[in-house]
Design an enzyme around this catalytic site. Structure first.
Site, PDB file in Angstrom:
ATOM      1  N   HIS A 118      -3.872  -0.672  16.079  1.00 32.18           N
ATOM      2  CA  HIS A 118      -2.929  -1.645  16.633  1.00 32.18           C
ATOM      3  C   HIS A 118      -2.215  -0.933  17.787  1.00 32.18           C
ATOM      4  CE1 HIS A 118      -2.906  -2.820  12.286  1.00 32.18           C
ATOM      5  NE2 HIS A 118      -2.759  -4.054  12.732  1.00 32.18           N
ATOM      6  N   ASP A 121       0.600   1.269  16.595  1.00 28.05           N
ATOM      7  CA  ASP A 121       0.277   2.455  15.782  1.00 28.05           C
ATOM      8  C   ASP A 121       0.194   3.663  16.691  1.00 28.05           C
ATOM      9  OD1 ASP A 121      -0.418   0.628  13.789  1.00 28.05           O
ATOM     10  OD2 ASP A 121      -2.559   0.780  14.235  1.00 28.05           O
ATOM     11  N   GLU A 249      -9.214 -12.293  11.353  1.00 24.82           N
ATOM     12  CA  GLU A 249      -9.298 -11.670  10.019  1.00 24.82           C
ATOM     13  C   GLU A 249      -8.528 -12.537   9.030  1.00 24.82           C
ATOM     14  OE1 GLU A 249      -8.422  -7.449   9.964  1.00 24.82           O
ATOM     15  OE2 GLU A 249      -7.625  -7.627   7.940  1.00 24.82           O
ATOM     16  N   HIS A 288      -8.558  -9.042   1.023  1.00 19.82           N
ATOM     17  CA  HIS A 288      -8.083 -10.375   1.371  1.00 19.82           C
ATOM     18  C   HIS A 288      -8.881 -11.445   0.630  1.00 19.82           C
ATOM     19  CE1 HIS A 288      -6.449  -8.715   5.460  1.00 19.82           C
ATOM     20  NE2 HIS A 288      -5.977  -8.070   4.409  1.00 19.82           N
ATOM     21  N   ASP A 313     -13.575  -5.227   7.141  1.00 19.65           N
ATOM     22  CA  ASP A 313     -12.550  -4.254   6.780  1.00 19.65           C
ATOM     23  C   ASP A 313     -12.863  -3.796   5.362  1.00 19.65           C
ATOM     24  OD1 ASP A 313     -11.273  -4.163   9.168  1.00 19.65           O
ATOM     25  OD2 ASP A 313      -9.347  -4.925   8.454  1.00 19.65           O
ATOM     26  N   ASP A 324      -1.921  -6.576  -1.559  1.00 21.45           N
ATOM     27  CA  ASP A 324      -2.973  -5.947  -0.763  1.00 21.45           C
ATOM     28  C   ASP A 324      -2.911  -4.430  -0.988  1.00 21.45           C
ATOM     29  OD1 ASP A 324      -4.981  -5.956   1.110  1.00 21.45           O
ATOM     30  OD2 ASP A 324      -3.695  -6.320   2.834  1.00 21.45           O
ATOM     31  N   ASP A 326      -5.274  -2.258  -0.742  1.00 19.15           N
ATOM     32  CA  ASP A 326      -6.045  -1.517   0.274  1.00 19.15           C
ATOM     33  C   ASP A 326      -6.622  -0.205  -0.252  1.00 19.15           C
ATOM     34  OD1 ASP A 326      -5.626  -3.454   2.199  1.00 19.15           O
ATOM     35  OD2 ASP A 326      -3.942  -2.428   3.147  1.00 19.15           O
ATOM     36  N   ASP A 356     -10.100  -0.076   6.363  1.00 16.66           N
ATOM     37  CA  ASP A 356      -8.700  -0.520   6.359  1.00 16.66           C
ATOM     38  C   ASP A 356      -8.177  -0.211   4.958  1.00 16.66           C
ATOM     39  OD1 ASP A 356      -6.264  -1.632   6.684  1.00 16.66           O
ATOM     40  OD2 ASP A 356      -6.969  -3.609   7.316  1.00 16.66           O
TER      41      ASP A 356
HETATM   42  C1  XLS Z   1      -3.381  -6.491   6.846  1.00 14.36           C
HETATM   43  C2  XLS Z   1      -4.545  -6.482   7.709  1.00 14.36           C
HETATM   44  C3  XLS Z   1      -4.396  -5.687   8.985  1.00 14.36           C
HETATM   45  C4  XLS Z   1      -5.487  -6.021   9.950  1.00 14.36           C
HETATM   46  C5  XLS Z   1      -5.205  -5.597  11.357  1.00 14.36           C
HETATM   47  O1  XLS Z   1      -3.432  -6.848   5.684  1.00 14.36           O
HETATM   48  O2  XLS Z   1      -5.633  -6.039   6.957  1.00 14.36           O
HETATM   49  O3  XLS Z   1      -4.360  -4.316   8.701  1.00 14.36           O
HETATM   50  O4  XLS Z   1      -6.700  -5.456   9.565  1.00 14.36           O
HETATM   51  O5  XLS Z   1      -4.052  -6.172  11.849  1.00 14.36           O
HETATM   52 NI    NI Z   2      -7.531  -5.528   7.691  1.00  7.76          NI
HETATM   53 NI    NI Z   3      -5.313  -6.059   4.589  1.00  7.06          NI
END
Ligand code: XLS
Ligand code: NI
Ligand code: NI
Length: 457
Positions: A118, A121, A249, A288, A313, A324, A326, A356
Site C-alpha cells: 500500500h 506502508d 478484492e 475473506h 491473497d 481476519d 490472516d 497477505d
Molecule cells: C484486508 C485486505 C488488505 C488488502 C489490500 O483485509 O486483505 O490487506 O489485501 O488492501
Molecule cells: Ni488481502
Molecule cells: Ni484480509
C-alpha cells in the site's frame, strides 16, 4: 537474485548498513522432504518442472509489505510484540528507507521475487497531499533502486484508503465529496507509483467502502460513487501507460459492518452493473472467503467460471474466529484445492500468490518471518504436486464427466440450446417413467483424493 544485491551487512545507495538482526539470517535453500532443517525448503524447489512449468512460475510467490514490515503484531487487547530493531518508530523518510532495505533482504533470504504494497506502508503519509506525494515519489525511487539491484518485481500496488480518520465514513463511498477528492488524489498517486515500479497489477480493497448503520446510509448512492472512482482510476492508469490488471478484492466485513464487495458473486454483479467486467478481475483472499461463509474453492471457481480470477491473497482464517486472522497458509487440503483451480484455468496471467499473512503475536522474532514464509511456500508447493497428481490420476475428472454425460445427449442439447419447452419435457418425463437413484459417491471421491494427494506429497 539469490546471491544478489544485499549481501550481509552491505550498504545500499548510501543507506545505513543492514541491521544485524536481518543480516545474520541464513539464505533458505531447497533440501528435500527428508531434511529436518526448519530453515530449509522441504518441498518448494523453484526450478522443478510440474506440468511443463517451473514451481517458481506456477506459484509466483509475493510477500506483502504491510504485514512483513508494518505489522507490530498488536491485537485489540495488547501492544505489538514484534522485534524490529531496525525500525526507530518514527515517520521519517530515513526510517522508511531502512525498512525497505530490510524488506528486500528478507525477500532475498527466502528467494521471493515479487511483492505488494500500500502507498502508506512504504511512504510516510505526511500532513498534506503535497507531502504525501513527495514522500511517495522518494520511496518509489528507493524501491526502484532495490528492484533493479535484486531483480525483485512488483506484483501489485494499492492505496490505503481505510486507515486515515478522514475515511471513517468511507473513501470513494464517503458522504463528503471533499473526502472523495482526497481519495481520488491518493489513488492517482498510488497508480503513478505502481506504473513507475512496473507493477503487474493494481488492487482495490474497500475496507471502509460499506456501512456500519443503514440509518445514515444511502446504499445506492454509495455504490455509484464507488463505480465512478474505479472508472477514473482505470482511465488515469491506461492514459499513463499501465498495461497490467486491475483487481477488486472482495471481503464481506471488517472493518465495516457490511462491505459492498461482499464476496465474489456480489463483486461480479457490481462490475457487470457498472459495465466494468472487461476491465477488472478479482483478487481473492482465503480468509475473506471464510468470513463470507464460503470455501476458497467456491470463491475461486465462481470467479474462474466468469473468466475473472486474477490473483490470490494466500493466507487462511480460522473457523473458530469471526475475524481476519490472516494466518500463513499451512493447510494442505486448502492449497491443493487452490492449485487445482489454477492448473485447470492455466495459471494466473499477471497474478500471483501474495502472502497477505501475518505471524502470530507470539512469533515475534525476526527469524519467524522465514519460518512463516517457508511454511506457506512449502505448503503451496505440496499443493501444486497434489493437484498435478489428481489431474494425472484423472479419476475425479472422469467421475464428473460421467455424472453430467446425459447433458451431451440429444435431449440435453435441446434443453441447453432452447429447443425444449416445459410441455415437451412433460411428455418426455411421462415416456421415460421414474428415474433410477444414483449416488454422488462423495465418500469414495474423498478417499481417492486422500490416496492420490498423500501419495504424491
Ligand atoms: C484486508 C485486505 C488488505 C488488502 C489490500 O483485509 O486483505 O490487506 O489485501 O488492501
Ligand atoms: Ni488481502
Ligand atoms: Ni484480509
Amino acid at each position: 537474485m539469490r546471491d544478489g544485491g544485499l549481501a550481509h551487512g552491505c550498504t545500499l545507495g548510501g543507506m545505513s548498513s543492514l541491521h544485524s538482526a536481518i543480516a545474520d539470517l541464513p539464505h533458505v535453500t531447497y533440501e528435500g522432504p527428508s531434511s529436518t532443517n526448519p530453515l530449509a525448503f522441504h518441498w518448494y524447489d523453484a526450478d522443478r518442472q510440474v506440468e511443463g512449468k517451473t514451481m517458481r512460475d506456477h506459484l509466483r510467490f509475493a510477500a506483502c509489505y504491510w504485514h512483513t514490515m508494518r505489522n507490530g503484531l498488536a491485537d485489540p487487547f495488547g501492544r505489538g510484540t514484534a522485534l524490529m530493531p531496525w525500525d526507530d518508530g518514527s515517520n521519517s523518510l530515513a526510517n522508511a528507507k531502512t525498512r525497505a532495505e530490510v524488506f528486500f533482504a528478507i525477500l532475498d533470504r527466502l528467494g521471493i521475487e515479487w511483492y505488494c504494497f500500500h502507498d502508506h506502508d512504504v511512504a510516510p503519509e505526511g500532513d498534506t497531499p503535497a507531502e504525501a506525494a513527495s514522500n511517495l515519489e522518494a520511496m518509489t525511487d528507493t524501491l526502484k533502486g532495490l528492484q533493479d539491484g535484486t531483480g525483485v518485481k512488483l506484483l501489485w500496488g494499492t492505496a490505503c484508503l481505510f486507515a486515515h480518520p478522514r475515511y471513517a465514513h468511507g473513501a470513494a463511498t464517503s458522504p463528503s465529496v471533499d473526502v472523495f477528492a482526497h481519495a481520488a488524489g491518493q489513488v492517482k498517486r498510488a497508480i503513478d507509483a505502481t506504473i513507475a515500479l512496473e507493477g503487474r497489477g493494481y488492487v482495490f480493497w474497500g475496507g471502509r467502502e460499506g456501512y456500519t448503520t443503514l440509518l445514515n446510509t444511502d446504499l445506492y448512492q454509495e455504490r455509484v460513487q464507488y463505480a465512478r472512482l474505479l472508472e477514473m482510476a482505470i482511465t488515469h492508469a491506461r492514459d499513463n501507460g499501465f498495461t497490467g490488471d486491475f483487481y477488486i478484492e472482495p471481503k464481506p466485513r471488517e472493518p465495516s459492518l457490511h462491505q459492498y464487495d461482499n464476496d465474489v458473486e456480489s463483486t461480479l454483479n457490481f462490475l457487470r452493473e457498472f459495465d466494468m467486467h472487461e476491465d477488472v478481475k478479482l483478487n481473492i483472499e482465503t480468509n475473506h472467503a471464510t468470513l463470507a461463509g464460503k470455501s476458497m474453492g467456491h470463491e475461486l471457481r465462481v470467479a474462474a467460471a466468469a473468466g475473472m480470477l486474477g490473483s490470490i491473497d494466500a493466507n487462511m482464517g480460522d473457523e473458530h474466529a469471526g475475524w481476519d486472522t490472516d494466518r500463513f497458509p499451512t493447510d494442505l487440503y486448502l492449497t491443493t484445492d487452490i492449485m487445482l483451480v489454477l492448473l485447470e484455468q492455466g495459471g494466473l496471467g499477471n497474478g500471483g500468490l501474495n502472502f497477505d499473512a501475518k505471524r502470530r503475536r507470539e512469533s515475534m522474532e525476526p527469524v519467524d518471518h522465514l519460518h512463516a514464509h517457508i511454511a506457506g511456500m512449502d505448503t503451496f508447493a505440496r499443493g501444486l504436486l497434489g493437484a498435478a497428481a489428481l489431474r494425472a490420476d484423472g479419476r475425479l475428472r472422469e467421475f464428473m464427466a460421467v455424472r453430467y454425460a446425459s447433458w451431451s445427449e440429444q435431449l440435453g442439447e435441446d434443453i441447453l440450446s432452447g429447443n425444449a419447452t416445459l410441455a415437451s419435457l412433460e411428455v418426455h418425463a411421462a415416456t421415460v417413467g421414474e428415474t433410477r437413484p444414483f449416488s454422488g459417491r462423495q465418500e469414495m471421491l474423498e478417499a481417492i483424493w486422500n490416496d492420490v494427494v498423500f501419495a504424491a506429497t
